[in-house]
Design a protein around this motif. Structure first.
Motif, mmCIF file in Angstrom:
data_model
loop_
_atom_site.group_PDB
_atom_site.id
_atom_site.type_symbol
_atom_site.label_atom_id
_atom_site.label_comp_id
_atom_site.label_asym_id
_atom_site.label_seq_id
_atom_site.Cartn_x
_atom_site.Cartn_y
_atom_site.Cartn_z
ATOM 1 N N PRO A 26 0.861 -1.206 -0.078
ATOM 2 C CA PRO A 26 0.062 0.065 -0.136
ATOM 3 C C PRO A 26 0.719 1.120 -0.110
ATOM 4 C CG PRO A 26 -0.086 -0.985 2.189
ATOM 5 C CD PRO A 26 0.638 -1.793 1.317
ATOM 6 N N SER A 168 -4.263 0.953 -1.505
ATOM 7 C CA SER A 168 -3.220 0.917 -2.446
ATOM 8 C C SER A 168 -3.604 1.949 -3.663
ATOM 9 C CB SER A 168 -3.392 -0.640 -3.124
ATOM 10 O OG SER A 168 -2.915 -1.419 -2.083
ATOM 11 N N THR A 172 -1.270 -0.268 -8.419
ATOM 12 C CA THR A 172 -1.023 -1.584 -7.729
ATOM 13 C C THR A 172 -2.415 -2.546 -8.083
ATOM 14 O OG1 THR A 172 0.157 -0.591 -6.004
ATOM 15 C CG2 THR A 172 -1.257 -2.719 -5.463
#
Length: 599
Positions: A26, A168, A172
Motif C-alpha cells: 500500500p 493501494s 497496484t
C-alpha cells in the motif's frame, strides 16, 4: 550449530497479504479500527427504493419501524447519508446500557470513507468469466465512483489471498487485475457437459440392459439364447420386469448413476464449505474497519444442495425413484455466516459472473446417448435445477446482509458503478437491543409508505469480548488496522527451538500511569488481558493465545509493566498482532509487528 535468531520490528504500518501475493504494498497509511470495542447500540443500514428501483431520499425516523425478534424497538439514532455528507436527524436518548453488540456508533464522522471489497471466487469462476468481470472493474475505477485507495481485492482458491489491501494505488490495482486475468482457476467449466453426458450414457446402458433382461424373461426358463442367459446379461434374471423402460430399467439406471451423484455432491459440498470458511474469515478480518463494508462476491455458484440438479434429472426419467445420496445441508451454515457478516457490518452484493449465456448443458444434451425428446427433457430439467441451485446460496448471502443478487447481466461496468453509488447513500438507524441474552437475533425494518422497498441486514449474532477481540486482532494482523491509547511497546526475548517450531518470549511493555488501578489504597491493582494472534507469511498456520495479568500499583507514579507471553512460531517471516485490554477502564490497544526467525 547456529542459534536461531529473531528480529522484532515495532511497530509496522500494514501487513500486505493473507497469503503471499506479488506486487507492491500500500501507498497510504492503513485505516484505524473503531475507537470503542464495547458499543451500546445496534446499527442497521437501510437502502430504500421506489417501485422503479430508484433510491429514495428525504425520509425521517418516523417513516421507519424497527423490530428485533418480532418486538418493536425504539430508534435512538437516525441519520441519512448522501455520499460524503452526514446529517443527524435524531440524537441519542439517555445513557445506554452496557455493551453487547460490536458495531460502530450510529453518529459517525462525515469523513469515514467507504470500503469496497472485490472478491473473486476462483473455485467456481470459469475462464470465460474473467474478461467481462475485469473490464467492469476497470470501468468502475475509471468512473471514480469509489477511489482506488478504498478498494480491496481478495481471491480465493483452496486458500484465501489478499491481492490488494486498502490504501493501494491505482497502479497496484491494475497490476493485480493483470495477474487475475492470467490466473488459471480450478472451477468446473467442463463439468456440466460431462455430467449430463454421464446421465445420458447411464440411461442408455440401463435401457439396453433392461431390454435384454426383458427379452430373456419373455422367452421363459431355458429359452435358447446364444451363450446362455448368464452370459447375455452378466447375472441372474430372476425378478426382472418385462417393461423395458419401466421399473427394471429405472432400477438399473439408479444403481448406475448413484455413484456419479454422490461424487458430484461431495465435490460441490467441499467447494461450498471452503467458500463459507473463507467468507467467515473475511468477515473477521474486516471487523476492525469503521463503517459499512461492501463485498462484491463474484462467482458462478454457491450451492447449498448441489445434488438437487442430478436428483431432478433422474426424476425426469424415472418419476418417484429415490437416490440414496447423502449430502450436507449447508443452509444452516450459510445463515450463520450471514449473521457473522452482519454483526461486522459487511454487506454482500452477489454477482453471478456467467451472465446471460447459452446453457452449458444444451450442447451436451444434444450429443447425449439418450438423444431425442428424452435427452432434451433430461438436459432441460438438469439445467433449470442447476441454475436454481447455483444461485440459491448467492441469493441468501445478498438478501440476509442487505445487498443484492445480480444475475443475467453482461455489462458489469454499469453494475459495479451502480453499486459504487449505492453504498455511499443510505439511512443509518440505531437502537438499543433488549436484554434477550447472547445468540442470534432477527431484525425487521418496515416503512410507513408500503410502496417503498427497504434493503437491510436481517439479523446479527451477539459475540463475547474474546471473540470480538480476536476479530480485531485479525484486522490488525492482515490489514494493519491498529490503535494504541495505552502506548504499548513490544520487545523480543531470546528465542529457543521447540521441535520443528521456535518459542519467542514476547514482552508487552505498558506505562503504568495509563492504567486503571482499583481496590484498597494499599493494594491497588490493574487487571489486564493480553491476546496474541500470529501467522507465518508462507504457510497458513496461526498461533493464538490469551493470558490475564494482575499488575500491582508501583510505589512511584511512573514506570512500565512488563507482560511476557511465549508464542510458538515457524522459521521465516511471521506477523504478530497483540491486543492489550485494561479491564478497569476498558481501554484497548491493538498493535502489530513482524518477527524474522532465521532458518
Amino acid at each position: 550449530m547456529n542459534q536461531p535468531r529473531a528480529w522484532l520490528l515495532v511497530p509496522i504500518a500494514c501487513v500486505a497479504a493473507i497469503a503471499a501475493a506479488p506486487g507492491p504494498g500500500p501507498t497510504q497509511s492503513p485505516p484505524r479500527f473503531g475507537e470503542a470495542v464495547d458499543v451500546e447500540l445496534v446499527n442497521v443500514e437501510v437502502w430504500v427504493t421506489d417501485r422503479q428501483g430508484r433510491p429514495v431520499t428525504g425520509l425521517a425516523a418516523s417513516d421507519f419501524e424497527l423490530r428485533q425478534d418480532g418486538d418493536p424497538v425504539a430508534i435512538t439514532n437516525f441519520s441519512e447519508i448522501r455520499g460524503a455528507a452526514l446529517t443527524t436527524v435524531a440524537t441519542a436518548v439517555e445513557a445506554p446500557a452496557p455493551a453487547t453488540v460490536p458495531a460502530p456508533p450510529a453518529e459517525r464522522p462525515a469523513d469515514v470513507p467507504v470500503s469496497l471489497v472485490l472478491y473473486f471466487d476462483q473455485l467456481h469462476l470459469q475462464p470465460r468469466d474473467y474478461p467481462p468481470l475485469l473490464d467492469g472493474v476497470a470501468k468502475l475505477l475509471v468512473a471514480g465512483a469509489v477511489p482506488a485507495e478504498r478498494v480491496m481485492v481478495l481471491r480465493q482458491d483452496r486458500q484465501l489471498h489478499l491481492e490488494v489491501p486498502l490504501g493501494s494505488s491505482r497502479q497496484t490495482l491494475d497490476a493485480a487485475l493483470g495477474r487475475l486475468a492470467a490466473t488459471r482457476n480450478i472451477g468446473d467449466s467442463a463439468e456440466t457437459e460431462q455430467i449430463v453426458a454421464a446421465v445420458s450414457q447411464a440411461w442408455q446402458e440401463s435401457e439396453d440392459l433392461g431390454g435384454v433382461r426383458a427379452r430373456i424373461a419373455s422367452a421363459g426358463a431355458g429359452a435358447a439364447v446364444a451363450g446362455g442367459p448368464r452370459a447375455a446379461v452378466g447375472g441372474d434374471t430372476s425378478g426382472v420386469t418385462a417393461n423395458a423402460s419401466g421399473s427394471g430399467t429405472c432400477d438399473l439406471f439408479v444403481g448406475r448413476i448413484t455413484p456419479t451423484v454422490s461424487s458430484w455432491a461431495h465435490e460441490h459440498d467441499e467447494r461450498t464449505s471452503v467458500t463459507l470458511r473463507h467468507l467467515q474469515r473475511t468477515g473477521s478480518i474486516l471487523a476492525g474497519l469503521p463503517g459499512v463494508k461492501t463485498l462484491v462476491y463474484m462467482s458462478d455458484a454457491l450451492e447449498t444442495q448441489p445434488a438437487s440438479p442430478l436428483v431432478a434429472a433422474v426424476g425426469a426419467l424415472c418419476p418417484g425413484q429415490h437416490i440414496d445420496s447423502p449430502q450436507e445441508e449447508m443452509s444452516r451454515e450459510l445463515l450463520a455466516l450471514t449473521r457473522h457478516l452482519n454483526t461486522n457490518q459487511v454487506t454482500i452484493y452477489a454477482m453471478q459472473a456467467s451472465g446471460l449465456r447459452v446453457a452449458d448443458s444444451i450442447t451436451a444434451g444434444s450429443r447425449g446417448a439418450a438423444g431425442g425428446s428424452l435427452g432434451a427433457r433430461v438436459t432441460g430439467t438438469f439445467e433449470s435445477a442447476h441454475r436454481t441451485s447455483q444461485r440459491s446460496g448467492m441469493g441468501t448471502l445478498a438478501d440476509e446482509t442487505g445487498g443484492r443478487l445480480v444475475i443475467n447481466q453482461n455489462d458489469f461496468g454499469i453494475v459495479l458503478q451502480t453499486i459504487g453509488q449505492e453504498i455511499q447513500s443510505y439511512y443509518s438507524l440505531a437502537y438499543r437491543p433488549p436484554r434477550a441474552g447472547a445468540g442470534e437475533h432477527r431484525i425487521a425494518v418496515s416503512l410507513e409508505d408500503r410502496s417503498l422497498t427497504a434493503r437491510y441486514r436481517r439479523g446479527y449474532r451477539e459475540k463475547d469480548g474474546e471473540e470480538r477481540m480476536r476479530e480485531l486482532l485479525e484486522s490488525a494482523l492482515y490489514l494493519g488496522i491498529t490503535a494504541n491509547p495505552l502506548d504499548v511497546r513490544l520487545g523480543a526475548g531470546a528465542i529457543r527451538p521447540r521441535g520443528e517450531r521456535h518459542v519467542l518470549p514476547l514482552h508487552i511493555f505498558v506505562p503504568v500511569e495509563g492504567l486503571a488501578f482499583v481496590g484498597p489504597q494499599d493494594a491497588q491493582a490493574a487487571e489486564l488481558r493480553v491476546q496474541v494472534l500470529a501467522r507465518n507469511v508462507v504457510n497458513p498456520r496461526t498461533a493464538w493465545l490469551t493470558k490475564g495479568f494482575r499488575v500491582r500499583r508501583p510505589a512511584g507514579a511512573s514506570g512500565q509493566a512488563d507482560l511476557t507471553v511465549e508464542v510458538e512460531l515457524d522459521a521465516g517471516t511471521n506477523v504478530v498482532a497483540v491486543g492489550l485490554r485494561d479491564e478497569g477502564s476498558r481501554a484497548t490497544s491493538l498493535v502489530s509487528t513482524t518477527v524474522e526467525i532465521a532458518r
